[in-house]
Design a protein around this motif. Structure first.
Motif, PDB file in Angstrom:
ATOM      1  N   SER A  40      -4.147  -3.771  -6.978  1.00 13.10           N
ATOM      2  CA  SER A  40      -5.372  -3.324  -6.311  1.00 13.10           C
ATOM      3  C   SER A  40      -6.636  -3.903  -6.931  1.00 13.10           C
ATOM      4  O   SER A  40      -7.630  -4.089  -6.240  1.00 13.10           O
ATOM      5  N   GLY A  41      -6.618  -4.200  -8.218  1.00 11.70           N
ATOM      6  CA  GLY A  41      -7.806  -4.720  -8.883  1.00 11.70           C
ATOM      7  C   GLY A  41      -7.959  -6.231  -8.833  1.00 11.70           C
ATOM      8  O   GLY A  41      -8.938  -6.778  -9.336  1.00 11.70           O
ATOM      9  N   LEU A  42      -6.996  -6.920  -8.206  1.00 10.85           N
ATOM     10  CA  LEU A  42      -7.080  -8.379  -8.128  1.00 10.85           C
ATOM     11  C   LEU A  42      -8.128  -8.795  -7.100  1.00 10.85           C
ATOM     12  O   LEU A  42      -8.255  -8.167  -6.049  1.00 10.85           O
ATOM     13  N   SER A  43      -8.837  -9.862  -7.400  1.00 11.70           N
ATOM     14  CA  SER A  43      -9.734 -10.437  -6.405  1.00 11.70           C
ATOM     15  C   SER A  43      -8.878 -11.047  -5.298  1.00 11.70           C
ATOM     16  O   SER A  43      -7.665 -11.237  -5.472  1.00 11.70           O
ATOM     17  N   ASP A  44      -9.493 -11.365  -4.173  1.00 17.16           N
ATOM     18  CA  ASP A  44      -8.734 -11.996  -3.091  1.00 17.16           C
ATOM     19  C   ASP A  44      -8.083 -13.293  -3.561  1.00 17.16           C
ATOM     20  O   ASP A  44      -6.918 -13.546  -3.253  1.00 17.16           O
ATOM     21  N   LEU A 127       4.506 -10.114 -14.105  1.00 15.18           N
ATOM     22  CA  LEU A 127       4.493  -8.898 -13.288  1.00 15.18           C
ATOM     23  C   LEU A 127       4.674  -7.658 -14.170  1.00 15.18           C
ATOM     24  O   LEU A 127       4.055  -6.618 -13.922  1.00 15.18           O
ATOM     25  N   GLU A 128       5.497  -7.773 -15.203  1.00 13.42           N
ATOM     26  CA  GLU A 128       5.661  -6.664 -16.143  1.00 13.42           C
ATOM     27  C   GLU A 128       4.368  -6.422 -16.916  1.00 13.42           C
ATOM     28  O   GLU A 128       3.994  -5.279 -17.170  1.00 13.42           O
ATOM     29  N   GLY A 129       3.673  -7.504 -17.258  1.00 11.38           N
ATOM     30  CA  GLY A 129       2.395  -7.385 -17.958  1.00 11.38           C
ATOM     31  C   GLY A 129       1.324  -6.716 -17.108  1.00 11.38           C
ATOM     32  O   GLY A 129       0.344  -6.172 -17.637  1.00 11.38           O
ATOM     33  N   MET A 130       1.525  -6.725 -15.800  1.00 13.37           N
ATOM     34  CA  MET A 130       0.588  -6.082 -14.875  1.00 13.37           C
ATOM     35  C   MET A 130       1.005  -4.645 -14.571  1.00 13.37           C
ATOM     36  O   MET A 130       0.427  -4.012 -13.690  1.00 13.37           O
ATOM     37  N   GLY A 131       2.021  -4.137 -15.253  1.00 18.40           N
ATOM     38  CA  GLY A 131       2.438  -2.757 -15.046  1.00 18.40           C
ATOM     39  C   GLY A 131       3.763  -2.593 -14.327  1.00 18.40           C
ATOM     40  O   GLY A 131       4.247  -1.476 -14.171  1.00 18.40           O
ATOM     41  N   GLY A 132       4.357  -3.685 -13.866  1.00 19.31           N
ATOM     42  CA  GLY A 132       5.660  -3.600 -13.226  1.00 19.31           C
ATOM     43  C   GLY A 132       6.754  -3.512 -14.272  1.00 19.31           C
ATOM     44  O   GLY A 132       6.492  -3.612 -15.473  1.00 19.31           O
ATOM     45  N   SER A 133       7.977  -3.314 -13.808  1.00 16.08           N
ATOM     46  CA  SER A 133       9.096  -3.230 -14.741  1.00 16.08           C
ATOM     47  C   SER A 133      10.385  -3.598 -14.022  1.00 16.08           C
ATOM     48  O   SER A 133      10.483  -3.461 -12.802  1.00 16.08           O
ATOM     49  N   THR A 134      11.352  -4.049 -14.800  1.00 13.39           N
ATOM     50  CA  THR A 134      12.682  -4.305 -14.256  1.00 13.39           C
ATOM     51  C   THR A 134      13.635  -3.172 -14.630  1.00 13.39           C
ATOM     52  O   THR A 134      14.825  -3.268 -14.395  1.00 13.39           O
TER      53      THR A 134
END
Length: 167
Positions: A40-44, A127-134
């Protein structure tokens, strides 16, 4: 029907089924559910670049057997795709045109698997560094454990509280 056509049909069908899309709360059932990164916080521009990267790595993992990913890793990429298409306001046709087709064009290059395949773990780590996880999660498990602990009059809300050996 070519593998590309089948994948395109599956991708379009998946994007048109919002009930099947993983939300931040997860989806119950037999589908692997993993925490997704917050886009959500990413720019376009950042969201578009990430969407290109995820589409390309998804195609690489599908077309290059030596760079296959686990179920949770695939779900992390697929769920991120869902989040990015929502964030960018893309319909399935636009996503296909702007991200999937260019990704397949890159995979047709003779050295694509060898050149791009090693980038898959880097994308997963990003993606994990952005809050995701496996690490798969069970939707509602924490809430169920908290309710059970409250009913038992304890404060332990860990899902495996019963399984822990007493000391």
């Amino acid at each position: 029907m070519t593998r590309w056509t089948v994948l395109m049909i599956a991708a379009a069908a998946a994007l048109t089924q919002p009930a099947l899309a993983q939300t931040s709360d997860g989806v119950p059932g037999d589908r692997v559910v993993v925490p997704l990164p917050d886009v959500s916080g990413l720019s376009d521009d950042e969201a578009q670049a990430l969407a290109r990267d995820v589409a390309q790595m998804t195609v690489i993992t599908a077309e290059c057997p030596e760079h296959d990913v686990s179920g949770p890793e695939f779900q992390l990429m697929a769920g991120t795709t869902d989040a990015l298409t929502e964030r960018l306001g893309l319909d399935p046709v636009s996503y296909d045109r702007d991200y999937v087709r260019p990704a397949f064009a890159v995979v047709e290059e003779a050295d694509a698997c060898d050149r791009l395949g090693p980038q898959v773990p880097e994308l997963i780590a990003r993606l994990e560094g952005m809050g995701g996880s496996t690490q798969p999660v069970t939707p509602g498990l924490a809430e169920a454990a908290a309710a059970k602990a409250a009913a038992a009059g304890t404060s332990d809300t860990t899902p495996d509280a019963e399984a822990a050996p007493a000391e």
